[in-house]
Design a protein around this motif. Structure first.
Motif, PDB file in Angstrom:
ATOM      1  N   HIS A 163     -10.505   2.760   3.344  1.00  0.00           N
ATOM      2  CA  HIS A 163     -11.558   1.940   2.488  1.00  0.00           C
ATOM      3  C   HIS A 163     -10.861   1.418   1.251  1.00  0.00           C
ATOM      4  CE1 HIS A 163     -15.008   0.762   0.309  1.00  0.00           C
ATOM      5  NE2 HIS A 163     -14.618   1.419  -0.903  1.00  0.00           N
ATOM      6  N   VAL A 164      -9.863   2.177   0.379  1.00  0.00           N
ATOM      7  CA  VAL A 164      -9.301   1.721  -0.746  1.00  0.00           C
ATOM      8  C   VAL A 164      -8.069   0.771  -0.266  1.00  0.00           C
ATOM      9  CG1 VAL A 164      -7.759   2.343  -2.656  1.00  0.00           C
ATOM     10  CG2 VAL A 164      -9.733   3.588  -2.261  1.00  0.00           C
ATOM     11  N   LEU A 186       0.920  -1.296   0.117  1.00  0.00           N
ATOM     12  CA  LEU A 186       0.008  -0.010   0.069  1.00  0.00           C
ATOM     13  C   LEU A 186       0.791   1.132  -0.117  1.00  0.00           C
ATOM     14  CD1 LEU A 186      -2.432  -1.041   2.573  1.00  0.00           C
ATOM     15  CD2 LEU A 186      -2.799  -1.322   0.026  1.00  0.00           C
ATOM     16  N   THR A 187       0.100   2.658  -0.395  1.00  0.00           N
ATOM     17  CA  THR A 187       0.980   3.742  -0.295  1.00  0.00           C
ATOM     18  C   THR A 187       0.979   3.907   1.295  1.00  0.00           C
ATOM     19  OG1 THR A 187      -0.990   5.010   0.217  1.00  0.00           O
ATOM     20  CG2 THR A 187      -0.409   4.512  -2.372  1.00  0.00           C
ATOM     21  N   PRO A 188       2.413   4.657   1.462  1.00  0.00           N
ATOM     22  CA  PRO A 188       2.635   5.125   2.886  1.00  0.00           C
ATOM     23  C   PRO A 188       1.594   5.689   3.622  1.00  0.00           C
ATOM     24  CG  PRO A 188       4.428   5.807   1.491  1.00  0.00           C
ATOM     25  CD  PRO A 188       3.300   5.311   0.612  1.00  0.00           C
ATOM     26  N   ASN A 189       0.693   6.718   2.879  1.00  0.00           N
ATOM     27  CA  ASN A 189      -0.478   7.156   3.651  1.00  0.00           C
ATOM     28  C   ASN A 189      -1.454   6.193   3.983  1.00  0.00           C
ATOM     29  OD1 ASN A 189       0.239   9.883   3.765  1.00  0.00           O
ATOM     30  ND2 ASN A 189      -0.610  10.493   1.946  1.00  0.00           N
ATOM     31  N   GLN A 190      -1.863   5.416   3.111  1.00  0.00           N
ATOM     32  CA  GLN A 190      -2.524   4.171   3.205  1.00  0.00           C
ATOM     33  C   GLN A 190      -2.323   3.356   4.459  1.00  0.00           C
ATOM     34  OE1 GLN A 190      -2.806   2.195  -0.425  1.00  0.00           O
ATOM     35  NE2 GLN A 190      -4.799   3.053  -0.970  1.00  0.00           N
ATOM     36  N   GLN A 191      -0.781   2.906   4.600  1.00  0.00           N
ATOM     37  CA  GLN A 191      -0.399   2.201   5.440  1.00  0.00           C
ATOM     38  C   GLN A 191      -0.730   2.807   6.970  1.00  0.00           C
ATOM     39  OE1 GLN A 191       3.628   0.718   5.226  1.00  0.00           O
ATOM     40  NE2 GLN A 191       3.410   0.613   2.709  1.00  0.00           N
ATOM     41  N   GLU A 192      -0.247   4.111   6.857  1.00  0.00           N
ATOM     42  CA  GLU A 192      -0.243   4.747   8.220  1.00  0.00           C
ATOM     43  C   GLU A 192      -1.699   4.886   8.556  1.00  0.00           C
ATOM     44  OE1 GLU A 192       1.404   8.882  10.571  1.00  0.00           O
ATOM     45  OE2 GLU A 192       1.296   8.939   8.115  1.00  0.00           O
ATOM     46  N   SER A 240      -7.803  15.260   5.317  1.00  0.00           N
ATOM     47  CA  SER A 240      -9.178  15.527   5.640  1.00  0.00           C
ATOM     48  C   SER A 240      -9.584  14.336   6.124  1.00  0.00           C
ATOM     49  CB  SER A 240      -9.889  16.086   4.300  1.00  0.00           C
ATOM     50  OG  SER A 240      -9.851  15.089   3.486  1.00  0.00           O
ATOM     51  N   VAL A 241     -10.726  14.378   6.718  1.00  0.00           N
ATOM     52  CA  VAL A 241     -11.253  13.287   7.272  1.00  0.00           C
ATOM     53  C   VAL A 241     -12.037  12.279   6.324  1.00  0.00           C
ATOM     54  CG1 VAL A 241     -13.466  12.464   8.613  1.00  0.00           C
ATOM     55  CG2 VAL A 241     -12.128  14.363   9.816  1.00  0.00           C
ATOM     56  N   GLY A 242     -12.455  12.990   5.172  1.00  0.00           N
ATOM     57  CA  GLY A 242     -12.785  12.146   3.903  1.00  0.00           C
ATOM     58  C   GLY A 242     -11.697  11.522   3.202  1.00  0.00           C
ATOM     59  N   ASN A 243     -10.717  12.174   3.049  1.00  0.00           N
ATOM     60  CA  ASN A 243      -9.231  11.511   2.753  1.00  0.00           C
ATOM     61  C   ASN A 243      -8.976  10.354   3.651  1.00  0.00           C
ATOM     62  OD1 ASN A 243      -7.350  10.904   0.970  1.00  0.00           O
ATOM     63  ND2 ASN A 243      -6.193  12.957   1.469  1.00  0.00           N
ATOM     64  N   VAL A 244      -8.875  10.549   4.937  1.00  0.00           N
ATOM     65  CA  VAL A 244      -8.543   9.360   5.807  1.00  0.00           C
ATOM     66  C   VAL A 244      -9.448   8.318   5.367  1.00  0.00           C
ATOM     67  CG1 VAL A 244      -8.629   8.650   7.989  1.00  0.00           C
ATOM     68  CG2 VAL A 244      -7.494  10.754   7.576  1.00  0.00           C
ATOM     69  N   LEU A 260      -5.928  -4.708   0.477  1.00  0.00           N
ATOM     70  CA  LEU A 260      -5.547  -5.631   1.179  1.00  0.00           C
ATOM     71  C   LEU A 260      -6.346  -6.946   0.895  1.00  0.00           C
ATOM     72  CD1 LEU A 260      -4.909  -3.779   4.679  1.00  0.00           C
ATOM     73  CD2 LEU A 260      -3.027  -4.956   3.154  1.00  0.00           C
ATOM     74  N   ARG A 261      -7.751  -6.823   0.893  1.00  0.00           N
ATOM     75  CA  ARG A 261      -8.531  -8.118   0.658  1.00  0.00           C
ATOM     76  C   ARG A 261      -8.156  -8.673  -0.473  1.00  0.00           C
ATOM     77  NH1 ARG A 261     -12.538  -4.736   2.333  1.00  0.00           N
ATOM     78  NH2 ARG A 261     -13.301  -4.639   4.375  1.00  0.00           N
ATOM     79  N   ALA A 262      -8.071  -8.044  -1.689  1.00  0.00           N
ATOM     80  CA  ALA A 262      -7.810  -8.594  -2.963  1.00  0.00           C
ATOM     81  C   ALA A 262      -6.445  -9.392  -2.930  1.00  0.00           C
ATOM     82  CB  ALA A 262      -7.738  -7.277  -4.082  1.00  0.00           C
ATOM     83  N   HIS A 263      -5.387  -8.712  -2.314  1.00  0.00           N
ATOM     84  CA  HIS A 263      -4.096  -9.098  -2.288  1.00  0.00           C
ATOM     85  C   HIS A 263      -4.145 -10.553  -1.475  1.00  0.00           C
ATOM     86  CE1 HIS A 263       0.360  -8.851  -2.262  1.00  0.00           C
ATOM     87  NE2 HIS A 263       0.471  -9.456  -1.254  1.00  0.00           N
TER      88      HIS A 263
END
Length: 178
Positions: free
Chosen positions: A152-153, A115-121, A143-147, A158-161
């Protein structure tokens, strides 16, 4: 004068989660403990009434900033890869169960590393540290929406992997007995 009982309560509750979080950033437990100790020293200088409503976000933000500062000073442009679990696993009921848990944990860490570093964090802060989207937003500056989107993504990836890994493990090799 700091409220000693309150600070002791905060340290008892948040010291281990903060060390685990910072260790993911720095890669070493010793450095992580130093950063967390510096964070608690700063806590002693803060006004409890002003800080208490946003305590968790403040603790993680200060730890994160101190850890990033340390990385910049000591190891410019180096971001360690996650290589171990934050908490030791409970003793397995059987060697096979223990091996399965280790394999599953390894698969999950491998998938998380894609995952991207932001997704991991964001995923680590949500599921390992139990922070809310608002707290993660305050900590990361996203932003909360971005989090929510990153989590979610990231979880979908992770599920797909993991599903792809499971499918590849279930394949029977040629010549093997079913």
């Amino acid at each position: 004068m700091p409220d000693t009982a309150w600070i002791e309560t905060v340290v008892a509750r948040w010291e281990l989660p903060l060390i685990q979080y910072v260790q993911r950033i720095l890669g070493q437990a010793h450095d992580a403990r130093d950063v967390v100790q510096d964070t608690f020293l700063r806590l002693c200088r803060e006004d409890r009434d002003q800080l208490e409503p946003r305590l968790v976000a403040w603790l993680f933000t200060v730890c994160r900033n101190l850890a990033i500062d340390r990385l910049r000073k000591e190891r410019p442009m180096h971001v360690p890869a996650p290589t171990e679990l934050d908490e030791p696993a409970a003793p397995p009921h059987s060697p096979a169960a223990g091996l399965e848990r280790q394999e599953a944990a390894s698969d999950l860490l491998g998938a998380l590393a894609t995952l991207t570093p932001n997704q991991q964090e964001c995923i680590r802060l949500k599921f390992q540290q139990g922070l809310s989207y608002q707290q993660i937003s305050a900590l990361t500056g996203l932003s909360v929406g971005n989090v929510g989107y990153l989590i979610h993504v990231g979880l979908r990836a992770l599920r797909a992997h993991l599903a792809a890994d499971a499918a590849s493990h279930d394949l029977v090799t040629p010549g093997a007995q079913p």
